[in-house]
Write an enzyme that holds these catalytic residues in place. Structure first.
Site, PDB file in Angstrom:
ATOM      1  N   LEU B  79     -20.922 124.794  68.499  1.00 27.76           N
ATOM      2  CA  LEU B  79     -21.159 125.364  70.105  1.00 27.76           C
ATOM      3  C   LEU B  79     -20.465 124.496  71.262  1.00 27.76           C
ATOM      4  O   LEU B  79     -20.139 124.022  72.428  1.00 27.76           O
ATOM      5  CB  LEU B  79     -22.145 125.775  70.773  1.00 27.76           C
ATOM      6  CG  LEU B  79     -23.195 126.816  69.949  1.00 27.76           C
ATOM      7  CD1 LEU B  79     -24.796 127.227  70.790  1.00 27.76           C
ATOM      8  CD2 LEU B  79     -22.471 127.976  69.894  1.00 27.76           C
ATOM      9  N   ASN B 110     -22.634 117.897  64.659  1.00 23.89           N
ATOM     10  CA  ASN B 110     -21.151 116.951  65.211  1.00 23.89           C
ATOM     11  C   ASN B 110     -20.476 116.775  66.454  1.00 23.89           C
ATOM     12  O   ASN B 110     -19.619 117.554  66.601  1.00 23.89           O
ATOM     13  CB  ASN B 110     -20.162 117.295  63.790  1.00 23.89           C
ATOM     14  CG  ASN B 110     -19.901 118.863  64.392  1.00 23.89           C
ATOM     15  OD1 ASN B 110     -20.376 119.841  64.651  1.00 23.89           O
ATOM     16  ND2 ASN B 110     -18.673 119.300  63.956  1.00 23.89           N
ATOM     17  N   HIS B 195     -22.098 119.982  52.755  1.00 21.81           N
ATOM     18  CA  HIS B 195     -20.677 120.284  53.172  1.00 21.81           C
ATOM     19  C   HIS B 195     -21.110 120.328  51.481  1.00 21.81           C
ATOM     20  O   HIS B 195     -20.438 118.626  51.249  1.00 21.81           O
ATOM     21  CB  HIS B 195     -20.266 119.729  54.379  1.00 21.81           C
ATOM     22  CG  HIS B 195     -18.750 120.121  54.320  1.00 21.81           C
ATOM     23  ND1 HIS B 195     -18.050 120.972  55.589  1.00 21.81           N
ATOM     24  CD2 HIS B 195     -17.521 119.480  53.559  1.00 21.81           C
ATOM     25  CE1 HIS B 195     -16.567 121.546  55.010  1.00 21.81           C
ATOM     26  NE2 HIS B 195     -16.364 119.823  53.937  1.00 21.81           N
ATOM     27  N   ASP B 321     -20.201 130.630  60.380  1.00 24.18           N
ATOM     28  CA  ASP B 321     -19.259 129.214  60.427  1.00 24.18           C
ATOM     29  C   ASP B 321     -18.447 129.259  61.590  1.00 24.18           C
ATOM     30  O   ASP B 321     -17.317 128.511  61.430  1.00 24.18           O
ATOM     31  CB  ASP B 321     -18.909 129.237  59.423  1.00 24.18           C
ATOM     32  CG  ASP B 321     -18.715 127.574  58.863  1.00 24.18           C
ATOM     33  OD1 ASP B 321     -18.868 126.641  59.364  1.00 24.18           O
ATOM     34  OD2 ASP B 321     -18.228 126.911  58.529  1.00 24.18           O
ATOM     35  N   HIS B 325     -11.504 126.351  68.375  1.00 26.00           N
ATOM     36  CA  HIS B 325     -10.679 125.359  68.407  1.00 26.00           C
ATOM     37  C   HIS B 325      -9.909 126.274  69.785  1.00 26.00           C
ATOM     38  O   HIS B 325      -9.564 127.293  69.894  1.00 26.00           O
ATOM     39  CB  HIS B 325      -9.941 124.790  67.665  1.00 26.00           C
ATOM     40  CG  HIS B 325     -10.824 124.603  66.264  1.00 26.00           C
ATOM     41  ND1 HIS B 325     -11.043 123.437  66.618  1.00 26.00           N
ATOM     42  CD2 HIS B 325     -11.132 124.347  65.347  1.00 26.00           C
ATOM     43  CE1 HIS B 325     -11.690 122.637  66.025  1.00 26.00           C
ATOM     44  NE2 HIS B 325     -11.794 123.663  64.623  1.00 26.00           N
TER      45      HIS B 325
END
Lengths: 330, 441
Positions: B79, B110, B195, B321, B325
């Site tokens: 988010l 992240n 990951h 997922d 962007h």
């Protein structure tokens, strides 16, 4: 040197090339490639005359936009444009690694506002020229994008071969060296296989792209085997920074197994032609004597054909835009 | 078709969803019926529940025979808050979630700063309380600043609400660190999500290795990078007894490794995301950066294996997922483009393709997006049961639609599915009994 009949320059032959840009060889048809080569052939003769200049592109603007250093290709395009009477401007954009993309689009938009007729673009990233071509109104010629394509190099190589051998179909061509990073190799593979030549690629496995056979070539890791019976030997430039232990252990070892010397050349046909897109690393991918062998090496001829091919491309693309629409509406 | 939705937000009076097709993967229920909510919980449900005999003052929603299922639990979203609010915020992401039928989502750590301390977890919790359109949870990082070296305070972070631990878009690549993470986490029975990519084989790669990468002159990411990391981790799981989850599995060989580990009885689960069963590397086409994902889109053979593993349950969960962007991150040469696609609003319709193509059962697909992820993270939602939170999605299973990236509600429009025709449309999304999204007619 050649017994090919040449068209009289200036009497425009019908050009079968029907695309707005020249972004790559992949997807071009036999007539399209043949038509560009025929046109280039006519310019070879013109370039050998004392008065080389014509006014075909008078009033047209060509911008050479280079995001990567290149003296040869840029000069070749510059000469090609000037000999056709165009106004040619060179722009070198050194890119910081972070802002590369932004610079690309920004630069494209800025230049587009100046209404160039042709943008000749070189960029270190694969696909960058395709991306740029979507943002401009004029024609775009790919002068090399990353490891993707370098179409005018393949055309000039083909012209060189065709003038020497009279044909492309049926020839056995070996492309040797750093295939992995080579746009020259990819464009040549597309062109030669389309035109009916048989193509072999020769490289150490670390420099061989994955699934390359799917592009219609035969892959060899043994150079002598690969060169067996070849009509043409195309060497690729090896970036020296890739030879310091990362892809191959050393220059010395590379030259021993993959450098073109007379010993390995012996496997090819006795009259096999030697080609190299330049600039050469003598003693790395090619032995100096082989490179300078006037009976075998056509490396300097390639440079000459380069100008003619680029004139043909500029000619073909600007005829497109004349017949299409006026320059970019803002 | 729906009535009285406007007032639902303000009041907590009972709401009756009648004339619905009830779909509850947890119990296997697929039958016509109704569902009654009160005070944010499911009070009752079943075929007997009709418009007659409802409690006094109940609001009635006539579902017109459409599907009523538990709201989706999306265990992998970004988010971008804090730190990259120009790409997405908790508010815009929640709007996208509501439109996509997602009622709970779990954010990766992240962010900037990284969620690797109690303050970070509490920040997300506070923002989540302020944003009422979806339930928002977060993972804690496995290692401080995602640097792959020092473990975070897993116990304390878990106490303050971190649901599990992951280094997000990067693998915990140091075997010793991963071993300790799994081992330490097992004291609290905490889950580690990986990951799964061997970073040294992935470095500099832009797409799946193979013919297309060769043609495009792009550096390839070999399929083996995924299974190598998973197989290494499986050995560590066997050593430590930890709970391990492999995120966004994309290759046939990785699925095979997980299938075998499950047979052995290891505590291993995995998920995938719709692009990996709906698309293959061909979507990259002429350098389409919206199709640049991490892991990369794979071959058709891998896509088929992922779809089959979703159907048979080897893949436990489907997550969006969601990786928003902005244009600046995507309108650049392919090698430099950011990886990831917006996914919250396309999760349900793209997943339903597997049902429409006859490749998977409807309840199984819903299970992968509801009860399975909820159970994995020990959340009470994700099921239609008396007393469970009233998190619901009402959807039209058949309605044809075309995904239009420009009309996505999220802040970023980078969908790899732009223009794709789909079947299935979210009509209403309910969180704790409140309608947070109602489709326009």
């Amino acid at each position: 040197m050649t017994d090919r009949p040449t068209d009289s320059p200036g009497a425009p032959a019908p050009i079968l090339y029907a695309h707005r840009h020249l972004l790559g060889i992949e997807g071009l048809s036999v007539p399209e490639i043949t038509s560009l080569l025929d046109l280039a052939d006519s310019y070879v003769e013109q370039n050998r005359q004392a008065d080389k200049k014509r006014s075909l592109l008078r009033g047209r603007t060509v911008i050479n936009l280079f995001f990567e250093n290149s003296t040869r290709t840029r000069t070749s395009f510059e000469l090609a444009g000037k000999r056709l009477g165009a106004d040619v401007i060179n722009m070198s954009v050194t890119t910081s690694s972070i802002k590369k993309g932004e610079t690309l689009i920004d630069t494209a938009m800025t230049l587009n506002a100046m209404h160039p007729d042709v943008l000749v673009v070189r960029h270190p990233d694969s696909g960058a020229v395709n991306l740029l071509s979507q943002k401009v109104d004029g024609a775009v010629i790919n002068a090399g994008d990353g490891s993707h394509e370098h179409p005018t190099q393949a055309l000039l190589d083909a012209l060189t071969i065709r003038r020497r051998r009279g044909r492309l179909a049926g020839l056995l061509v070996a492309i040797c060296g750093d295939l992995l990073h080579s746009r020259v190799a990819r464009s040549n593979i597309h062109l030669l296989t389309t035109m009916g030549a048989r193509v072999r690629v020769i490289a150490p496995p670390t420099l061989m792209p994955g699934a390359i056979e799917r592009m219609g070539v035969e892959a060899f890791t043994d150079m002598r085997q690969g060169l067996q019976g070849c009509d043409i030997v195309m060497m690729l430039r090896l970036q020296t920074e890739r030879m310091q232990g990362s892809f191959v252990p050393s220059i010395r070892e590379y030259f021993r197994f993959y450098g073109l010397d007379y010993d390995k050349l012996g496997a090819a046909k006795p009259d096999a032609l030697i080609m190299h897109p330049g600039p050469m690393n003598r003693g790395a991918e090619i032995d100096s004597e082989v490179a300078d062998d006037i009976d075998r090496s056509v490396i300097r001829e390639q440079v000459e054909m380069g100008v003619a091919v680029r004139m043909a491309c500029l000619d073909a693309l600007t005829r497109q835009s004349t017949s299409n629409s006026p320059l970019g509406a803002s | 078709m729906t009535t009285g939705s406007k007032s639902a937000k303000q009041t907590m009076r009972p709401v009756a969803f009648v004339n619905a097709r009830l779909l509850d993967p947890a119990s296997g229920l697929d039958s016509p019926g109704g569902l009654l909510t009160e005070d944010g919980r499911i009070l009752d449900l079943g075929p007997q529940l009709t418009a007659d005999g409802l409690p006094e003052g109940a609001e009635v929603v006539d579902c017109a025979g459409q599907c009523l299922a538990p709201g989706l639990v999306d265990i992998r979203v970004q988010l971008r808050e804090p730190g990259e609010e120009h790409k997405e915020t908790i508010a815009t992401g929640s709007a996208a979630a509501a439109a996509g039928g997602v009622t709970s989502m779990v954010c990766l750590p992240n962010t900037d700063p990284v969620i690797d301390d109690v303050a970070g977890v509490e920040f997300i919790a506070r923002r989540a309380r302020e944003t009422k359109r979806a339930k928002i949870y977060c993972y804690g990082a496995v290692t401080k600043r995602l640097a792959g070296k020092d473990l975070v305070e897993m116990g304390l972070l878990a106490e303050s609400g971190a649901l599990a631990f992951t280094d997000g878009l990067v693998a915990v690549s140091d075997a010793r660190v991963m071993r300790r993470a799994l081992s330490y986490a097992s004291a609290f029975d905490l889950l580690i999500l990986q990951h799964p990519e061997e970073p040294r084989l992935t470095e500099g790669g832009a797409m799946n290795a193979g013919e297309l990468a060769t043609r495009l002159g792009l550096s390839g990411i070999p399929r083996a990078a995924e299974v190598m990391m998973i197989e290494r981790d499986l050995h560590l799981v066997a050593m430590t007894g930890g709970r391990y989850h492999a995120a966004h599995v994309s290759t046939a060989t990785a699925i095979e490794a997980i299938r075998a580990a499950k047979r052995q009885g290891l505590r291993v689960t995995c998920d995938t995301a719709p692009p990996y069963f709906a698309l293959n590397e061909v979507a990259v086409g002429d350098y389409r950066t919206f199709a640049k994902l991490s892991p990369p889109l794979r071959s058709e053979e891998d896509r088929e294996a992922v779809a089959a593993a979703v159907a048979d349950g080897t893949i436990d969960c489907i997550a969006s997922d969601h990786a928003p962007h902005d244009q600046e991150s995507k309108r650049v040469p392919f090698a430099h483009a950011a990886a990831g696609g917006a996914g919250l609003e396309t999760l349900l319709p793209v997943t339903l393709e597997l049902y429409h193509k006859g490749e998977a059962q409807l309840l199984d697909l819903l299970a992968r997006m509801t009860v399975a992820p909820a159970d994995l993270l020990r959340l009470p939602q994700g099921r239609l049961a008396k007393g469970a939170p009233a998190d619901l999605v009402l959807f039209d299973l058949e309605a044809p639609a075309r995904i239009d990236a420009d009309r996505l509600r999220g802040k970023s429009k980078n969908s790899p599915f732009d223009g794709r025709p789909v079947q299935g449309r979210v009509l209403r999304t309910v969180v704790d009994g409140r309608t947070v999204f109602a489709a326009e007619e």
